[in-house]
Design an enzyme around this catalytic site. Structure first.
Site, PDB file in Angstrom:
ATOM      1  N   LYS A  56      10.085  -8.284   4.040  1.00  0.00           N
ATOM      2  CA  LYS A  56       8.737  -7.889   4.375  1.00  0.00           C
ATOM      3  C   LYS A  56       9.312  -9.751   5.454  1.00  0.00           C
ATOM      4  O   LYS A  56       8.513 -10.177   6.706  1.00  0.00           O
ATOM      5  CB  LYS A  56       7.381  -7.717   3.847  1.00  0.00           C
ATOM      6  CG  LYS A  56       7.251  -6.310   3.041  1.00  0.00           C
ATOM      7  CD  LYS A  56       6.758  -5.746   4.756  1.00  0.00           C
ATOM      8  CE  LYS A  56       5.737  -4.669   4.620  1.00  0.00           C
ATOM      9  NZ  LYS A  56       5.740  -4.296   5.376  1.00  0.00           N
ATOM     10  N   SER A  81      -1.027  -5.224   1.646  1.00  0.00           N
ATOM     11  CA  SER A  81      -1.232  -4.488   0.331  1.00  0.00           C
ATOM     12  C   SER A  81      -0.566  -5.982  -0.557  1.00  0.00           C
ATOM     13  O   SER A  81      -0.956  -6.294  -2.017  1.00  0.00           O
ATOM     14  CB  SER A  81      -0.791  -3.417  -0.326  1.00  0.00           C
ATOM     15  OG  SER A  81       0.315  -3.214  -0.090  1.00  0.00           O
ATOM     16  N   GLU A 207       9.062   8.821   0.889  1.00  0.00           N
ATOM     17  CA  GLU A 207       8.380   8.266   0.178  1.00  0.00           C
ATOM     18  C   GLU A 207       7.350   8.772  -1.400  1.00  0.00           C
ATOM     19  O   GLU A 207       8.283   9.439  -1.558  1.00  0.00           O
ATOM     20  CB  GLU A 207       7.137   8.881   1.342  1.00  0.00           C
ATOM     21  CG  GLU A 207       7.572   8.733   2.569  1.00  0.00           C
ATOM     22  CD  GLU A 207       6.123   9.402   3.690  1.00  0.00           C
ATOM     23  OE1 GLU A 207       4.990   8.721   4.240  1.00  0.00           O
ATOM     24  OE2 GLU A 207       6.654  10.470   3.850  1.00  0.00           O
ATOM     25  N   GLY A 211       2.251  10.053  -0.955  1.00  0.00           N
ATOM     26  CA  GLY A 211       1.241   9.851   0.388  1.00  0.00           C
ATOM     27  C   GLY A 211       2.805  10.556   1.002  1.00  0.00           C
ATOM     28  O   GLY A 211       3.131   9.463   1.894  1.00  0.00           O
ATOM     29  N   ASP A 213       2.219  11.221   4.119  1.00  0.00           N
ATOM     30  CA  ASP A 213       2.311  11.536   6.055  1.00  0.00           C
ATOM     31  C   ASP A 213       3.399  11.320   6.727  1.00  0.00           C
ATOM     32  O   ASP A 213       3.035  11.985   7.649  1.00  0.00           O
ATOM     33  CB  ASP A 213       1.490  10.289   5.697  1.00  0.00           C
ATOM     34  CG  ASP A 213       1.794   8.852   5.647  1.00  0.00           C
ATOM     35  OD1 ASP A 213       1.756   7.995   6.801  1.00  0.00           O
ATOM     36  OD2 ASP A 213       1.857   8.648   4.619  1.00  0.00           O
ATOM     37  N   SER A 311      14.174  -2.863  -1.301  1.00  0.00           N
ATOM     38  CA  SER A 311      13.167  -2.866  -0.378  1.00  0.00           C
ATOM     39  C   SER A 311      12.297  -4.594  -0.749  1.00  0.00           C
ATOM     40  O   SER A 311      12.360  -5.789  -0.568  1.00  0.00           O
ATOM     41  CB  SER A 311      11.729  -2.138  -0.085  1.00  0.00           C
ATOM     42  OG  SER A 311      11.013  -1.733  -0.851  1.00  0.00           O
TER      43      SER A 311
END
Length: 326
Positions: A56, A81, A207, A211, A213, A311
């Site tokens: 990030k 988060s 995923e 979750g 989606d 990640s």
């Protein structure tokens, strides 16, 4: 509704120049044990060793580096988060920009502490009853700050794409690349780099089962919204993909896969025992999916060159130990 202008690989290249000297060029590690298990040559891009412990930082620093003087004075607001929170907080500190971060009440304590440690003001909210995006918009409007969302922002996406860019530059073309998927910033950025540098690569987003989606959105052709999922992969507890990330993913990604929390725990154990790496549950998504795929009777990964982006590695030590012990 106007069609959003999507970032391109040229934006990833510009981001790479912008973050050069600030973001780490993280190592690419290999494991003979992983190679033997998958029947392939596996390359792990270790973003758990990035500044503040996750990929990030790339997107956050790139986004803030593009602020004008007025934006720098007014400050930045973000919601996250944990990892985007820390990334914005650290980037803002490096540039002397005031930062306010909206974090859920149940965010890992280590991530909240680190965010405050980087000098940001933290505003806590209930992720199950409150809308963090609305809180962010309200704060930005009230205080004149610039809102930088965790994934649905062109500069953030471009910055995240530099991780895959570095991977391809170091190891060359790959047959398959596995990337974790929450809101889609890392996956969409990776897609831009993949199609530019190794266009034949099969690109998979991964995923948590609870979750999915992104998988539903990918297969239905429109963005699907879900309730906040219950999973140990706290970095992937997103409820929907973004207006920028979804069209890139739909255009450039080959498939979206899911894995269980049990598979994530097994992957965490592998990294701890075999590679001496601390990888948070979300960071294990790609490897867990590759292991599951390699175990299929058709052995689809046999003989391939495979990339996996780890990640991040930000996890409370007590929680980490408990997850490994389960």
């Amino acid at each position: 509704m106007t069609t959003p202008i999507l970032p391109t690989y040229a934006d990833v290249q510009a981001a790479a120049a912008r973050i050069d000297g600030y973001a780490h060029r993280t190592p690419v590690l290999t494991s003979r044990t992983a190679n033997a298990e998958l029947g392939a040559e596996v390359f792990f891009k270790c973003e758990n060793l990035q500044r503040m412990g996750a990929f990030k930082f790339r997107g956050a620093y790139n986004a803030l580096a593009r602020f004008d003087e007025a934006q720098r004075r007014a400050g930045v607001v973000a919601f996250s988060s944990g990892n985007h929170a820390q990334a914005i907080a650290l980037s803002a500190r490096l540039m002397g920009i005031p930062a306010t971060i909206i974090m859920p009440l149940d965010a890992p304590a280590a991530k909240v502490a680190a965010t405050r440690g980087y000098g940001a003001d933290v505003v806590l909210y209930d992720r199950y009853t409150q809308d963090r995006e609305q809180i962010g918009r309200d704060l930005a409007q009230q205080k004149g700050m610039t809102l930088i969302p965790p994934y649905d922002h062109a500069d953030v996406i471009a910055g995240q794409g530099t991780a895959a860019k570095e991977l391809f530059e170091e190891v060359g073309p790959l047959d398959s690349l596995f990337v974790c998927l929450g809101g889609g910033g890392l996956l969409s950025g990776s897609a831009l780099s993949t199609r530019a540098l190794s266009p034949q690569t099969r690109l998979y987003g991964v995923e948590p089962e609870a979750g999915n989606d992104g998988q539903q959105s990918f297969r239905s052709g429109s963005i699907v919204h879900i309730d906040t999922p219950q999973t140990i992969a706290d970095g992937a507890q997103t409820q929907h993909l973004g207006q920028l990330t979804f069209p890139i993913i739909r255009r450039d990604v080959d498939d979206i896969l899911t894995v269980s929390d049990a598979q994530l725990r097994d992957a965490m154990r592998f990294f701890a025992e075999r590679m001496k790496l601390v990888v948070e549950p979300t960071g294990c998504l790609g490897f867990a999916a590759a292991r599951a795929m390699a175990a299929a009777p058709s052995a689809p990964l046999q003989g391939q060159r495979i990339g996996i982006i780890l990640s991040g590695g930000n996890v409370d030590i007590a929680r980490y130990a408990a997850l490994l012990a389960e």
